[in-house]
Design a protein around this motif. Sequence first.
Motif, short mmCIF file in Angstrom:
data_model
loop_
_atom_site.label_atom_id
_atom_site.label_comp_id
_atom_site.label_asym_id
_atom_site.label_seq_id
_atom_site.Cartn_x
_atom_site.Cartn_y
_atom_site.Cartn_z
N GLN A 194 0.82 -1.22 0.00
CA GLN A 194 0.00 0.00 0.00
C GLN A 194 0.85 1.27 0.00
O GLN A 194 0.33 2.36 0.22
CB GLN A 194 -0.93 -0.01 1.21
CG GLN A 194 -1.93 -1.17 1.18
CD GLN A 194 -2.65 -1.38 2.50
OE1 GLN A 194 -2.30 -0.79 3.52
NE2 GLN A 194 -3.67 -2.24 2.48
N SER A 195 2.13 1.12 -0.28
CA SER A 195 3.05 2.26 -0.21
C SER A 195 2.62 3.42 -1.11
O SER A 195 2.71 4.59 -0.73
CB SER A 195 4.46 1.83 -0.60
OG SER A 195 4.97 0.86 0.28
N THR B 79 3.34 11.22 0.47
CA THR B 79 2.14 10.61 -0.10
C THR B 79 1.62 11.42 -1.27
O THR B 79 1.28 10.87 -2.33
CB THR B 79 1.06 10.49 0.99
OG1 THR B 79 1.55 9.66 2.06
CG2 THR B 79 -0.22 9.88 0.44
N ARG B 80 1.55 12.72 -1.08
CA ARG B 80 1.05 13.62 -2.14
C ARG B 80 1.87 13.49 -3.42
O ARG B 80 1.33 13.57 -4.54
CB ARG B 80 1.09 15.07 -1.63
CG ARG B 80 0.76 16.14 -2.66
CD ARG B 80 -0.69 16.08 -3.07
NE ARG B 80 -1.04 17.15 -3.99
CZ ARG B 80 -0.75 17.17 -5.29
NH1 ARG B 80 -0.06 16.16 -5.82
NH2 ARG B 80 -1.14 18.16 -6.05
N ASN B 81 3.16 13.28 -3.27
CA ASN B 81 4.06 13.23 -4.43
C ASN B 81 4.48 11.81 -4.81
O ASN B 81 5.42 11.63 -5.59
CB ASN B 81 5.30 14.09 -4.14
CG ASN B 81 4.96 15.56 -4.04
OD1 ASN B 81 4.70 16.20 -5.05
ND2 ASN B 81 4.95 16.10 -2.82
N ARG B 82 3.78 10.81 -4.26
CA ARG B 82 4.03 9.39 -4.56
C ARG B 82 5.51 9.02 -4.38
O ARG B 82 6.13 8.38 -5.23
CB ARG B 82 3.57 9.06 -5.98
CG ARG B 82 2.05 9.11 -6.15
CD ARG B 82 1.65 8.56 -7.51
NE ARG B 82 0.19 8.40 -7.61
CZ ARG B 82 -0.63 9.33 -8.08
NH1 ARG B 82 -0.15 10.50 -8.48
NH2 ARG B 82 -1.93 9.11 -8.13
N MET B 83 6.07 9.41 -3.24
CA MET B 83 7.47 9.13 -2.95
C MET B 83 7.66 8.08 -1.85
O MET B 83 8.78 7.72 -1.53
CB MET B 83 8.17 10.42 -2.47
CG MET B 83 8.26 11.52 -3.48
SD MET B 83 9.05 12.97 -2.73
CE MET B 83 9.30 14.00 -4.17
N MET B 84 6.56 7.62 -1.24
CA MET B 84 6.64 6.81 -0.02
C MET B 84 6.83 5.33 -0.30
O MET B 84 6.28 4.78 -1.25
CB MET B 84 5.35 7.02 0.79
CG MET B 84 5.28 6.21 2.08
SD MET B 84 6.52 6.69 3.31
CE MET B 84 5.73 8.17 3.98
N ARG B 85 7.61 4.70 0.56
CA ARG B 85 7.70 3.24 0.58
C ARG B 85 7.55 2.77 2.02
O ARG B 85 8.21 3.31 2.93
CB ARG B 85 9.03 2.76 0.02
CG ARG B 85 9.19 1.25 0.20
CD ARG B 85 9.98 0.56 -0.84
NE ARG B 85 10.14 -0.86 -0.54
CZ ARG B 85 11.17 -1.58 -0.91
NH1 ARG B 85 12.16 -1.01 -1.59
NH2 ARG B 85 11.25 -2.86 -0.62
N HIS B 86 6.70 1.80 2.25
CA HIS B 86 6.49 1.22 3.58
C HIS B 86 7.42 0.04 3.80
O HIS B 86 7.59 -0.80 2.91
CB HIS B 86 5.05 0.75 3.73
CG HIS B 86 4.04 1.84 3.67
ND1 HIS B 86 2.69 1.60 3.46
CD2 HIS B 86 4.15 3.18 3.81
CE1 HIS B 86 2.04 2.75 3.46
NE2 HIS B 86 2.90 3.73 3.66
N ILE B 87 7.97 -0.04 5.00
CA ILE B 87 8.78 -1.17 5.44
C ILE B 87 7.95 -1.93 6.47
O ILE B 87 7.63 -1.38 7.53
CB ILE B 87 10.11 -0.70 6.06
CG1 ILE B 87 10.93 0.10 5.04
CG2 ILE B 87 10.90 -1.88 6.60
CD1 ILE B 87 12.15 0.77 5.64
#
Length: 243
Positions: free
Chosen positions: A140-141, A193-201
């Motif tokens: 869901q990152s 999140t707004r810029n689609r830069m996130m990755r979840h660990i």
Amino acid sequence: MTERVSVCMATWNGEAYLREQLDSIFAELEPQDEVVVVDDASSDGTVALLRSIDDPRLRVHARAENRGYVRTFEEALGLATGDVLMLSDQDDVWIPGRRALFLDALESAAVAASNLVLLGSDRPLPPPVPGASWRLRAGQSRHRWRNELRILAGIAPYFGCAMAFRRDVADRLLPFPEYLDESHDLWIATFATRNRMMRHIEQPTIRRRIHDENASPSKPRGIAQVLRARWLLLRLWVEAARR
């Protein structure tokens, strides 16, 4: 190329648990890394403890005026010189392997956030809303709208102490919005999140210590505080689109 990590920490009257936290951090770091600590005018022995530590990777900046944890973290991030910046509270404990997990995640993303567990039991943090999912899922990152709605609803477990980002992101996150006086971690999460830069660990990388002096509230807020926080997050969403 060898990555250089900067750990950015804000301290304030944290003498009781600080040494254990720093020991867990230094055990993870490489010789080229650094720990940048900005002390927010502590009145206990925090600064003396920091200055007693003989490690060339530690940089201590003691401030005479108390400005609050948001501005203290902002200053620490501004002083950092590494390729990757990690945030750290003064009273938790790093889980071995944290550095490697974040550097791996940041090969394919600009910002990463991990899960946490409770110090002493290794159980997940209890959710603020009974029955709510209180874990980050790797799959869901990049779910932009879902993750942002969870931030707005107060059920997204993004904690600054379990986040890291690359240098070029720091240049866009700083300076923090002038009206930001709490939840700097949600500013970072909103921007990512707004810029689609996130990755979840999914693996936990922090053992979080819960005690009466935590900067993050552990008790439910009143309705006025909740509404103020939601308004702040909406303003941050707009600000993230500008940067």
